[in-house]
Motif scaffolding. Structure first.
Motif, PDB file in Angstrom:
ATOM      1  N   CYS A 147     127.366  90.153  85.602  1.00 16.49           N
ATOM      2  CA  CYS A 147     127.017  91.210  84.655  1.00 16.49           C
ATOM      3  C   CYS A 147     126.257  92.363  85.308  1.00 16.49           C
ATOM      4  CB  CYS A 147     126.248  90.638  83.465  1.00 16.49           C
ATOM      5  SG  CYS A 147     127.331  89.646  82.411  1.00 16.49           S
ATOM      6  N   ALA A 148     126.010  92.247  86.601  1.00 18.70           N
ATOM      7  CA  ALA A 148     125.479  93.389  87.344  1.00 18.70           C
ATOM      8  C   ALA A 148     126.574  94.431  87.572  1.00 18.70           C
ATOM      9  CB  ALA A 148     124.892  92.930  88.680  1.00 18.70           C
TER      10      ALA A 148
ATOM     11  N   TRP B 242     129.707  96.654  81.236  1.00 19.87           N
ATOM     12  CA  TRP B 242     129.035  97.456  80.214  1.00 19.87           C
ATOM     13  C   TRP B 242     129.963  98.509  79.631  1.00 19.87           C
ATOM     14  CZ3 TRP B 242     125.164  94.827  78.621  1.00 19.87           C
ATOM     15  CH2 TRP B 242     124.635  93.863  79.483  1.00 19.87           C
TER      16      TRP B 242
ATOM     17  N   ILE C  20     119.387  90.999  85.280  1.00 20.36           N
ATOM     18  CA  ILE C  20     120.230  91.574  84.221  1.00 20.36           C
ATOM     19  C   ILE C  20     119.660  91.271  82.839  1.00 20.36           C
ATOM     20  CG2 ILE C  20     122.349  91.491  85.560  1.00 20.36           C
ATOM     21  CD1 ILE C  20     122.822  88.907  83.587  1.00 20.36           C
TER      22      ILE C  20
ATOM     23  N   MET D 144     119.644  89.694  78.159  1.00 17.92           N
ATOM     24  CA  MET D 144     121.027  89.983  77.803  1.00 17.92           C
ATOM     25  C   MET D 144     121.252  90.052  76.299  1.00 17.92           C
ATOM     26  SD  MET D 144     122.969  90.604  80.379  1.00 17.92           S
ATOM     27  CE  MET D 144     124.654  90.023  80.218  1.00 17.92           C
TER      28      MET D 144
END
Lengths: 277, 306
Positions: free
Chosen positions: A153-154, A159, A194, A197
């Protein structure tokens, strides 16, 4: 509500998927055990309880879809497909070999039941959202499930996908976060934090649920709840990397370490012990 | 005169009456001209915003459901920015997505080097099993767009921005085949896209000097027409490639790969000589980068040592 017997069977299936995956990884001589173990219960609930699929007709147009965005964790995914009947269980031990239908990362062109090729991290959610958008535009009622790793998710594309799924109102899309808090170089918080979340996905316009990612009843409850959402659903699943094998649990070293004969024997002994309990 | 990007959009509208597909764009519909399609078929157009990586991921996901997708933006943001998504989500799984990219090359003009993609053909050509097309006029564009839709697998379609004259009345286009615009025995000029008509003008200049130049539009850059290249290399003994792209890895590279294998032939390669682009009037830039008709004719004469 699932019955006690159903839950007992699903737990046994999860145990079997772990055994299958570790055995396949031993035969392969390389691969990624840690992240495969942490998502086992999520896969079990999807493939053996929730998903509307036809293993005898893998390309059935109205099937629910699944995208493993953290593609490297595929050994338990392949085990789920084999145990669900997409191909013979013996094929699992050809993992990562030349001419095998089981590539080191999921390949939709080679493996029956794989809906999308993945491996380059951060790309799965966009493809899953594309499938969900297709269903919306075509008036089809299939659902799309995706498992994300927390380390991946980096990637910025996650996104972009999160933003767009809410924009398009894709309430037929469910993303599970396999929140095992470890990646190759160490703890997610240390490598590139991250978290939080839940707040991020809520801010991006998703319904956010939170569950123990190893609790089958809780996962079933979350997936059922997700069907009532008018937005895409993010299920934050608290998991343990290497879950089920004590010496692999919560250890970044087991992200991509080889499963030797000795490791396999010790791991199988532990898993067999769990079955007797 | 008609811009290739307009031919692309008009063809999409025509094909949409007969075939099922979606069109996507990343906030450049007015520039890529997919806005024409959006107006005609709003329900089949998907605006993705300024997020190209995500757009190609969505396109791949939709294509897995059996629906072809034309996904457009500028070449720099397709082949460049979204290279990995095109490679891993589209090409590797063989998803039927047509990456229809406009604004490649220096002929973009004023926007300058950041937007003048001079390496998209090289990048896309290097991806295994990818088809790469770059048509030169209205008829060839129409044929390429249809061929890309009927093709089974990923296609990179490079589409010019500026207006170009009609060169072909009708094209029996086929992936893997070049189109001969003019026959000749002294030199073969092989070109792609918006520079093909400039090559045709150069051939007229050359005719005035007594040089008979063949002019070929190699719209199918990959797979390339090896037979035609071999035939004209052997017939003329001199091959000149012209492209609005870096000669390294572009059409020049592709043609030389064929010739090196079958029949080494003296060549010259016109296009960017490994230099980025810059702002300017397109015609002025064409002269600066040696892809205007006079420069092409001069290069042909030098190649012939006349």
């Amino acid at each position: 509500m699932p019955t006690m017997e159903e839950i007992r069977q699903l737990k046994a299936t999860a145990l079997q998927l772990r055994r299958d995956a570790l055995t396949a990884l031993y035969h392969a001589g390389s691969g990624h055990p840690g992240g495969a173990m942490s998502m086992t219960e999520i896969l079990t609930v999807l493939y053996f309880k929730e998903m509307n699929i036809r293993p005898e007709q893998p390309d059935w147009a109205d099937r629910d879809r699944f995208v493993l965005s953290k593609g490297h964790a595929c050994p338990t995914y392949y085990a789920a497909l084999a145990r669900r009947g997409y191909f013979d269980v013996e094929v699992l031990n050809t993992l990562r070999k030349a001419d095998s239908i089981l590539q080191g990362h999921p390949d939709m062109g080679k493996t029956p039941g794989v809906d999308m090729s993945t491996g380059s991290l951060g790309q799965g959610l966009s493809a899953a959202a594309g499938m969900a958008l297709y269903a919306k535009k075509q008036g089809k009622d299939f659902r799309v499930y995706c498992i994300l790793g927390d380390g991946e998710c980096a990637e910025g594309q996650i996104w972009e996908a999160a933003m767009s799924a809410a924009h398009f109102g894709l309430n037929n899309l469910v993303a599970f976060l396999d929140a095992n808090h470890l990646q190759i170089d160490g703890r997610v918080d240390d490598v590139m934090n991250i978290y939080p979340m839940d707040e991020k996905f809520r801010a991006f316009g998703w319904t956010v649920l939170e569950t123990d990612g190893h609790s089958i009843p809780q996962l079933i409850h979350a997936v059922e709840l997700a069907k009532c959402s008018d937005k895409p659903v993010f299920i934050l699943c608290h998991t343990t990397k290497g879950k089920g094998v004590s010496f692999m649990e919560d250890r970044a070293d087991w992200h991509g370490a080889a499963v030797t004969k000795d490791v396999l024997d010790r791991a199988m002994a532990e898993l067999d012990g769990k079955e007797r309990v | 005169m008609k811009a290739i990007r307009d031919s692309y959009a008009d063809t999409l509208v025509e094909l949409a009456n007969e075939y099922d597909f979606y069109v996507m764009d990343a906030d450049l519909a007015k520039a890529t001209k997919t806005i024409t399609f959006k107006k005609a078929f709003p329900d089949r157009f998907i605006e993705m915003g300024i997020a190209e990586a995500n757009m190609y991921g969505y396109a791949a996901g939709i294509a897995t459901c059996g629906m072809p997708v034309f996904a457009s933006t500028f070449s720099a943001f397709a082949a460049g920015r979204a290279y990995d998504q095109i490679r891993n989500s589209i090409a590797y799984p063989h998803n039927h997505v047509i990456i229809a990219a406009t604004h490649g090359g220096i002929l973009v003009g004023g926007d300058g080097g950041s937007h003048q993609c001079l390496e998209d053909i090289a990048l896309m050509r290097a991806i295994p099993e990818m088809t790469v097309l770059c048509p030169c006029d209205d008829a060839e564009t129409r044929a390429c767009v249809k061929a890309a839709l009927l093709h089974d697998g990923p296609v990179y379609l490079r589409l010019g921005r500026s207006e170009v004259p009609s060169l072909f009345e009708h094209v029996a286009f086929e992936i893997g085949k070049g189109n001969v615009l003019r026959d000749g025995k002294d030199v073969a000029i092989i070109a792609v896209g918006e520079v093909v008509y400039r090559a045709a003008k150069a051939a007229e200049f050359l005719a005035g000097e007594g040089v008979e130049a063949a002019v070929i539009s190699m719209a199918s850059i990959k797979p390339i027409d090896q037979e035609m290249i071999r035939y004209y290399a052997q017939k003329t003994g001199h091959v000149l490639t012209v492209e609005d792209h870096n000669v390294q890895g572009g059409l020049g590279g592709a043609v030389s790969e064929v010739l090196a294998r079958c029949c080494p032939t003296p060549m010259a390669m016109l296009g960017s000589q490994d230099r980025f682009g810059r702002s300017g009037d397109p015609e002025e830039l064409a002269k600066l980068y040696g892809i205007d008709p006079q420069s092409i004719a001069d290069s042909a004469m030098r190649l012939l040592d006349r």
